[in-house]
Design a protein around this motif. Sequence first.
Motif, mmCIF file in Angstrom:
data_model
loop_
_atom_site.group_PDB
_atom_site.id
_atom_site.type_symbol
_atom_site.label_atom_id
_atom_site.label_comp_id
_atom_site.label_asym_id
_atom_site.label_seq_id
_atom_site.Cartn_x
_atom_site.Cartn_y
_atom_site.Cartn_z
ATOM 1 N N ASP A 146 16.144 3.170 13.416
ATOM 2 C CA ASP A 146 15.870 4.601 13.353
ATOM 3 C C ASP A 146 15.442 5.021 11.950
ATOM 4 O O ASP A 146 14.546 5.851 11.783
ATOM 5 C CB ASP A 146 17.087 5.413 13.826
ATOM 6 C CG ASP A 146 18.358 5.108 13.058
ATOM 7 O OD1 ASP A 146 18.393 4.108 12.291
ATOM 8 O OD2 ASP A 146 19.339 5.851 13.226
ATOM 9 N N LYS A 147 16.030 4.402 10.941
ATOM 10 C CA LYS A 147 15.686 4.777 9.562
ATOM 11 C C LYS A 147 14.248 4.390 9.218
ATOM 12 O O LYS A 147 13.566 5.107 8.486
ATOM 13 C CB LYS A 147 16.681 4.153 8.584
ATOM 14 C CG LYS A 147 18.081 4.759 8.660
ATOM 15 C CD LYS A 147 19.010 4.127 7.647
ATOM 16 C CE LYS A 147 20.366 4.842 7.638
ATOM 17 N NZ LYS A 147 21.040 4.783 8.948
ATOM 18 N N TYR A 148 13.777 3.253 9.731
ATOM 19 C CA TYR A 148 12.389 2.888 9.465
ATOM 20 C C TYR A 148 11.437 3.853 10.168
ATOM 21 O O TYR A 148 10.432 4.283 9.587
ATOM 22 C CB TYR A 148 12.070 1.462 9.919
ATOM 23 C CG TYR A 148 10.576 1.219 9.891
ATOM 24 C CD1 TYR A 148 9.894 1.148 8.676
ATOM 25 C CD2 TYR A 148 9.830 1.168 11.066
ATOM 26 C CE1 TYR A 148 8.519 0.994 8.635
ATOM 27 C CE2 TYR A 148 8.455 1.011 11.034
ATOM 28 C CZ TYR A 148 7.803 0.931 9.818
ATOM 29 O OH TYR A 148 6.438 0.801 9.775
ATOM 30 N N ILE A 149 11.712 4.184 11.406
ATOM 31 C CA ILE A 149 10.831 5.094 12.139
ATOM 32 C C ILE A 149 10.735 6.431 11.413
ATOM 33 O O ILE A 149 9.647 6.999 11.257
ATOM 34 C CB ILE A 149 11.328 5.278 13.582
ATOM 35 C CG1 ILE A 149 11.171 3.955 14.359
ATOM 36 C CG2 ILE A 149 10.552 6.395 14.291
ATOM 37 C CD1 ILE A 149 11.812 3.964 15.731
ATOM 38 N N ILE A 150 11.868 6.926 10.941
ATOM 39 C CA ILE A 150 11.859 8.177 10.183
ATOM 40 C C ILE A 150 11.081 8.020 8.881
ATOM 41 O O ILE A 150 10.281 8.886 8.501
ATOM 42 C CB ILE A 150 13.301 8.648 9.903
ATOM 43 C CG1 ILE A 150 13.972 9.102 11.202
ATOM 44 C CG2 ILE A 150 13.315 9.776 8.870
ATOM 45 C CD1 ILE A 150 15.447 9.405 11.059
ATOM 46 N N ALA A 179 13.332 8.804 16.618
ATOM 47 C CA ALA A 179 13.842 7.556 16.064
ATOM 48 C C ALA A 179 15.030 7.048 16.865
ATOM 49 O O ALA A 179 15.156 5.838 17.115
ATOM 50 C CB ALA A 179 14.228 7.754 14.604
ATOM 51 N N GLN A 224 12.605 -0.931 16.586
ATOM 52 C CA GLN A 224 12.651 -0.704 15.147
ATOM 53 C C GLN A 224 13.906 0.118 14.828
ATOM 54 O O GLN A 224 14.436 0.828 15.682
ATOM 55 C CB GLN A 224 11.411 0.048 14.667
ATOM 56 C CG GLN A 224 10.151 -0.767 14.582
ATOM 57 C CD GLN A 224 10.132 -1.738 13.393
ATOM 58 O OE1 GLN A 224 11.146 -1.934 12.709
ATOM 59 N NE2 GLN A 224 8.981 -2.347 13.168
ATOM 60 N N SER A 253 15.348 1.066 6.209
ATOM 61 C CA SER A 253 14.122 1.852 6.180
ATOM 62 C C SER A 253 12.887 0.970 6.014
ATOM 63 O O SER A 253 11.769 1.470 6.009
ATOM 64 C CB SER A 253 14.171 2.894 5.050
ATOM 65 O OG SER A 253 14.233 2.263 3.789
ATOM 66 N N GLN A 275 17.526 11.824 6.733
ATOM 67 C CA GLN A 275 18.589 11.540 7.679
ATOM 68 C C GLN A 275 19.558 12.710 7.800
ATOM 69 O O GLN A 275 20.630 12.575 8.377
ATOM 70 C CB GLN A 275 19.362 10.287 7.248
ATOM 71 C CG GLN A 275 18.561 8.994 7.382
ATOM 72 C CD GLN A 275 18.332 8.608 8.826
ATOM 73 O OE1 GLN A 275 19.099 8.959 9.696
ATOM 74 N NE2 GLN A 275 17.269 7.888 9.075
ATOM 75 N N TYR A 297 13.592 5.547 20.262
ATOM 76 C CA TYR A 297 12.899 4.268 20.186
ATOM 77 C C TYR A 297 13.777 3.140 19.636
ATOM 78 O O TYR A 297 13.649 1.989 20.047
ATOM 79 C CB TYR A 297 11.622 4.406 19.362
ATOM 80 C CG TYR A 297 10.500 5.019 20.159
ATOM 81 C CD1 TYR A 297 9.872 4.303 21.170
ATOM 82 C CD2 TYR A 297 10.081 6.328 19.932
ATOM 83 C CE1 TYR A 297 8.858 4.863 21.927
ATOM 84 C CE2 TYR A 297 9.058 6.899 20.675
ATOM 85 C CZ TYR A 297 8.458 6.156 21.684
ATOM 86 O OH TYR A 297 7.454 6.721 22.445
ATOM 87 N N SER A 298 14.682 3.455 18.727
ATOM 88 C CA SER A 298 15.524 2.398 18.162
ATOM 89 C C SER A 298 16.505 1.840 19.183
ATOM 90 O O SER A 298 16.981 0.709 19.041
ATOM 91 C CB SER A 298 16.289 2.923 16.942
ATOM 92 O OG SER A 298 17.197 3.947 17.310
#
Length: 222
Positions: free
Chosen positions: A71-75, A107, A69, A153, A28, A110-111
């Motif tokens: 942003d932290k999960y996508i990353i 991220a 989703q 995440s 991040q 899409y988020s």
Amino acid sequence: MNQLLPTMLRSLVAAATFSVAAVGAHAQGATGSADAGKKKAEMCIGCHGIPGYQNSFPEIHKVPMISGQSDKYIIAALTAYKAGERKHPSMRGIAGSLSEQDMADLAAFYSAQGGQPVPETAKAPSAAVAALLEKGACVSCHGANFSKPIDPSYPKIAGQHPDYLFVALKAYTVDGGNVVGRGNPIMAGMAKQFKPAELRQIAQYLGSLDSELRTVPQSRFR
């Protein structure tokens, strides 16, 4: 021993959440821009921008919805593909070409495309599925509505395509695979408790829930 597994998994969650948060903090470091992410999404829209699009590897299934989703999960997912912790060849190739800034921008893009928030509590499953969810301690990580995980995440899984969820769950049971498998010890411990038919039951229930996830069609011509 089987009776102890849900408790053991819950204990592992606390330790793993700290570990994931530490990795996520590193990823991040870049601040994402949705506008920049839109321009970088050409490599993504051929699969994730087509409603109902199917992947044929390792078996036929719909590609996951990623709009909505966190942003932290996508990353975290892209980082895992780049590191080889997730083995899917196409995603590993794409993620391997991305910088931290690229991941942050995608991220952010899409988020920001999610649907309306879902109810705080998911609809009740059948008694059989409820027992499977309890055995897997699924609520402990993914939340009571499976759309509000305890750590951003972790993925939102409510309403995700059931066939994708089934393939993803099976991937956690694969050890030492070169092109199939996911290296997450918590999810591996959870998924390995179940027979494939039970994993499919879980996936079917989760896929039937209200969802913040969507597939937002994207034009190839910009």
